[in-house]
Scaffold this active site. Sequence first.
Site, PDB file in Angstrom:
ATOM      1  N   LYS A  84       2.897 -14.494  10.049  1.00 44.17           N
ATOM      2  CA  LYS A  84       2.647 -14.263   8.614  1.00 44.17           C
ATOM      3  C   LYS A  84       3.952 -14.342   7.827  1.00 44.17           C
ATOM      4  CE  LYS A  84       2.342  -9.929   6.969  1.00 44.17           C
ATOM      5  NZ  LYS A  84       3.220  -9.606   5.808  1.00 44.17           N
ATOM      6  N   ASN A  85       5.002 -13.643   8.283  1.00 46.80           N
ATOM      7  CA  ASN A  85       6.217 -13.521   7.479  1.00 46.80           C
ATOM      8  C   ASN A  85       7.062 -14.783   7.480  1.00 46.80           C
ATOM      9  OD1 ASN A  85       5.334 -11.043   6.761  1.00 46.80           O
ATOM     10  ND2 ASN A  85       6.681  -9.899   8.122  1.00 46.80           N
ATOM     11  N   ARG A 144       3.747  -9.329  -2.052  1.00 46.16           N
ATOM     12  CA  ARG A 144       5.184  -9.050  -2.217  1.00 46.16           C
ATOM     13  C   ARG A 144       5.996 -10.325  -2.040  1.00 46.16           C
ATOM     14  NH1 ARG A 144       8.711  -5.546  -3.401  1.00 46.16           N
ATOM     15  NH2 ARG A 144      10.770  -5.708  -2.540  1.00 46.16           N
ATOM     16  N   CYS A 156       2.965  -3.717  -0.035  1.00 53.91           N
ATOM     17  CA  CYS A 156       2.781  -2.404   0.590  1.00 53.91           C
ATOM     18  C   CYS A 156       3.793  -1.398   0.027  1.00 53.91           C
ATOM     19  CB  CYS A 156       2.980  -2.511   2.102  1.00 53.91           C
ATOM     20  SG  CYS A 156       1.743  -3.549   2.867  1.00 53.91           S
ATOM     21  N   ARG A 215      11.126  -0.316  -3.391  1.00 55.65           N
ATOM     22  CA  ARG A 215      11.384  -1.642  -2.786  1.00 55.65           C
ATOM     23  C   ARG A 215      12.175  -2.471  -3.803  1.00 55.65           C
ATOM     24  NH1 ARG A 215       6.372  -3.884   0.745  1.00 55.65           N
ATOM     25  NH2 ARG A 215       8.043  -5.124   1.664  1.00 55.65           N
ATOM     26  N   PRO A 216      13.495  -2.191  -3.883  1.00 55.83           N
ATOM     27  CA  PRO A 216      14.331  -2.863  -4.901  1.00 55.83           C
ATOM     28  C   PRO A 216      14.526  -4.347  -4.599  1.00 55.83           C
ATOM     29  CG  PRO A 216      15.678  -1.572  -3.414  1.00 55.83           C
ATOM     30  CD  PRO A 216      14.253  -1.303  -3.030  1.00 55.83           C
ATOM     31  N   ILE A 217      15.004  -5.071  -5.596  1.00 52.76           N
ATOM     32  CA  ILE A 217      15.332  -6.492  -5.390  1.00 52.76           C
ATOM     33  C   ILE A 217      16.750  -6.791  -5.881  1.00 52.76           C
ATOM     34  CG2 ILE A 217      12.921  -7.301  -5.525  1.00 52.76           C
ATOM     35  CD1 ILE A 217      13.604  -8.166  -8.427  1.00 52.76           C
ATOM     36  N   ASP A 218      17.585  -5.757  -5.909  1.00 47.78           N
ATOM     37  CA  ASP A 218      18.957  -5.934  -6.407  1.00 47.78           C
ATOM     38  C   ASP A 218      19.747  -6.954  -5.591  1.00 47.78           C
ATOM     39  OD1 ASP A 218      18.595  -3.772  -4.455  1.00 47.78           O
ATOM     40  OD2 ASP A 218      20.784  -3.627  -4.530  1.00 47.78           O
ATOM     41  N   ASP A 220       8.001  -2.837  11.468  1.00 51.06           N
ATOM     42  CA  ASP A 220       6.578  -3.197  11.333  1.00 51.06           C
ATOM     43  C   ASP A 220       5.768  -2.866  12.580  1.00 51.06           C
ATOM     44  OD1 ASP A 220       7.166  -6.205   9.354  1.00 51.06           O
ATOM     45  OD2 ASP A 220       7.254  -4.069   8.873  1.00 51.06           O
ATOM     46  N   ARG A 276      -4.937  -8.780   5.492  1.00 52.02           N
ATOM     47  CA  ARG A 276      -3.808  -9.548   4.958  1.00 52.02           C
ATOM     48  C   ARG A 276      -2.942 -10.132   6.070  1.00 52.02           C
ATOM     49  NH1 ARG A 276      -0.573  -5.999   0.760  1.00 52.02           N
ATOM     50  NH2 ARG A 276       0.812  -7.763   1.126  1.00 52.02           N
TER      51      ARG A 276
HETATM   52  C1  EPZ Z   1      10.121  -7.906   4.920  1.00 54.47           C
HETATM   53  O1  EPZ Z   1      10.025  -7.123   3.750  1.00 54.47           O
HETATM   54  C2  EPZ Z   1       8.733  -7.921   5.525  1.00 54.47           C
HETATM   55  N1  EPZ Z   1       7.802  -8.547   4.591  1.00 54.47           N
HETATM   56  C3  EPZ Z   1       8.274  -6.496   5.831  1.00 54.47           C
HETATM   57  O2  EPZ Z   1       7.053  -6.622   6.573  1.00 54.47           O
HETATM   58  C4  EPZ Z   1       9.284  -5.805   6.757  1.00 54.47           C
HETATM   59  O3  EPZ Z   1       8.932  -4.449   6.882  1.00 54.47           O
HETATM   60  C5  EPZ Z   1      10.698  -5.929   6.194  1.00 54.47           C
HETATM   61  O4  EPZ Z   1      11.011  -7.305   5.879  1.00 54.47           O
HETATM   62  C6  EPZ Z   1      11.748  -5.436   7.195  1.00 54.47           C
HETATM   63  O5  EPZ Z   1      11.669  -6.215   8.358  1.00 54.47           O
HETATM   64  C7  EPZ Z   1       7.766  -9.890   4.576  1.00 54.47           C
HETATM   65  O6  EPZ Z   1       8.476 -10.571   5.303  1.00 54.47           O
HETATM   66  C8  EPZ Z   1       6.773 -10.506   3.623  1.00 54.47           C
HETATM   67  P1  EPZ Z   1      13.830  -6.046   3.369  1.00 54.47           P
HETATM   68  P2  EPZ Z   1      11.277  -7.132   2.692  1.00 54.47           P
HETATM   69  O7  EPZ Z   1      14.325  -6.743   2.146  1.00 54.47           O
HETATM   70  O8  EPZ Z   1      11.922  -8.462   2.709  1.00 54.47           O
HETATM   71  C9  EPZ Z   1      16.262  -2.633   1.106  1.00 54.47           C
HETATM   72  C10 EPZ Z   1       4.775  -6.470   7.006  1.00 54.47           C
HETATM   73  O9  EPZ Z   1       4.186  -5.475   7.473  1.00 54.47           O
HETATM   74  N2  EPZ Z   1      16.498  -3.637   0.047  1.00 54.47           N
HETATM   75  O10 EPZ Z   1      14.301  -6.521   4.700  1.00 54.47           O
HETATM   76  O11 EPZ Z   1      10.772  -6.585   1.402  1.00 54.47           O
HETATM   77  C11 EPZ Z   1      14.803  -2.212   1.197  1.00 54.47           C
HETATM   78  O12 EPZ Z   1      14.509  -1.189   0.271  1.00 54.47           O
HETATM   79  C12 EPZ Z   1       5.816  -6.251   5.935  1.00 54.47           C
HETATM   80  O13 EPZ Z   1       4.607  -7.640   7.381  1.00 54.47           O
HETATM   81  C13 EPZ Z   1      17.366  -3.300  -0.982  1.00 54.47           C
HETATM   82  O14 EPZ Z   1      17.920  -2.211  -1.020  1.00 54.47           O
HETATM   83  O15 EPZ Z   1      12.237  -6.046   3.372  1.00 54.47           O
HETATM   84  C14 EPZ Z   1      14.700  -1.743   2.628  1.00 54.47           C
HETATM   85  O16 EPZ Z   1      15.178  -0.420   2.726  1.00 54.47           O
HETATM   86  C15 EPZ Z   1       5.822  -4.831   5.418  1.00 54.47           C
HETATM   87  N3  EPZ Z   1      17.583  -4.222  -1.968  1.00 54.47           N
HETATM   88  C16 EPZ Z   1      15.656  -2.675   3.368  1.00 54.47           C
HETATM   89  O17 EPZ Z   1      16.520  -3.233   2.370  1.00 54.47           O
HETATM   90  C17 EPZ Z   1      16.989  -5.462  -1.958  1.00 54.47           C
HETATM   91  O18 EPZ Z   1      17.249  -6.267  -2.881  1.00 54.47           O
HETATM   92  C18 EPZ Z   1      14.987  -3.823   4.112  1.00 54.47           C
HETATM   93  O19 EPZ Z   1      14.138  -4.486   3.205  1.00 54.47           O
HETATM   94  C19 EPZ Z   1      16.103  -5.772  -0.901  1.00 54.47           C
HETATM   95  C20 EPZ Z   1      15.873  -4.848   0.097  1.00 54.47           C
END
Ligand code: EPZ
Length: 429
Positions: free
Chosen positions: A22-23, A93, A117, A122-125, A305, A397
């Site tokens: 999926k991812n 997302r 979810c 869930r920031p995007i900074d 996950d 999903r």
């Molecule tokens: C991806 O989410 C996956 N989703 C998530 O899987 C998975 O839990 C996650 O990666 C971690 O492996 C998809 O691939 C669609 P991150 P993502 O950016 O990209 C922080 C599932 O069940 N962060 O790796 O949103 C964030 O808050 C889903 O399939 C910032 O601080 O996760 C977190 O603490 C659920 N600033 C950490 O980084 C940012 O700009 C990791 O988040 C981005 C993230």
Amino acid sequence: MEKLVIHGGNRLTGEVEISGAKNAAVAIIPATLLAQDVCRIENIPNISDVITMEHILKNMGARIRYINKHTIEIDTKPVNSYIVPHEMTKKLRASYYLIGALLGRYNRAKVSLPGGCDFGVRPIDLHIKGFELLGATATVENAMINASADHLTGSAVYMDKVSVGATINVMLAAVKARGLTIIENAAKEPHIVDLANFLNAMGADVRGAGTDVIKIHGVNELHGCTYSIIPDQIEAGTYMVAAAATHGDVLIKNVIPKHLESISAKLIECGAEVIEYDDAVRVIGAETFRHCNLKTMPHPGFPTDMQPQMSVILTIAQGTSLVSEGVWDNRFRYIDQLIRMGANVQVDGKIAVIQGVEELTGAPVRADDLRAGAAMIIAGLIARGTTEVENIIYIDRGYEDYVEKLRDLGADIYRKEIHDDTPRTGAAS
Ligand code: EPZ
């Protein structure tokens, strides 16, 4: 609306085939926007997140031909907009990958902030920091991310935190930027490597995916390609845990065992047996499980996950286990549902202390997110009595044909229509 009904106690035995990741799919589909051409994508999972992403691209003008259940051809030549509205992005997302892809195609992107979810903030900074380092201006107005650049220029991008999404988004924006982009402290998940391989099949120059440092030499044009998506690491891990938890014996086929190493190691630590083959793993459950401690980390650590699913085994393991969530702020909401089934768990922030109990008992529960839903199914499979799981739209999903796959393994599980029978009277209730 539907719910699941599960009669617990059956051992899972037999064979199950794992679907595409999926991812990886939700990153590869937007990546097709980087070429004005046709991409043929194979082994794509038939799940609602992928269908949603396909609908978004079609809404933008892309033509999609469905060759068979797991193969599509996407022609993005007709795409003529860099704007993606809220009604398209709110369900997914991963829709924010469209920002990086549209920046790569148009040097412009206007994308509504994503849904997804809820595990806390869930920031995007880091995404925005990456786009700005590549020369774009990125602002958030009216819940839309507005990014634009005269042109994108390669840059060094250091990720303050390991982020799958930010790593992917910067990769998408950088493949056609002028010059060299170096992403440091990059995420190393299997789907990052899969996206890099897809981009290179389109003519990009991405090196080092799967390590902390990804180097991208910008190219002028990308072209269409044919690509097969890797098997889903988390779907495979979920069936591994379900096989072990039910004291079963299951051959999980179409996997890459190397992607499953941390999950296999944890299951073995708890007492299960895991036998690796070239593209399959066999999992044999123990009669009783040993407690163990779990800390989720970015790949190659134990995947966040897989945290809810593994915690279900720990609720019936002998002794006390400590589960530490190393990625998300609040990924223990599902514990309340397990407590309704007799689990003995204390949660304090990002730590859960699980005291093993003799057995779980069936109860009406709900899925709070995709992987929590998977955990509820595993709990229902091992509980004494009947469990009903609501909110299964979350599970749809990310798990292709999971009811059929589980029934083929001997589970007593079926979908049941929920009729809203609240009386339609005028009186206020
Ligand atoms: C991806 O989410 C996956 N989703 C998530 O899987 C998975 O839990 C996650 O990666 C971690 O492996 C998809 O691939 C669609 P991150 P993502 O950016 O990209 C922080 C599932 O069940 N962060 O790796 O949103 C964030 O808050 C889903 O399939 C910032 O601080 O996760 C977190 O603490 C659920 N600033 C950490 O980084 C940012 O700009 C990791 O988040 C981005 C993230």
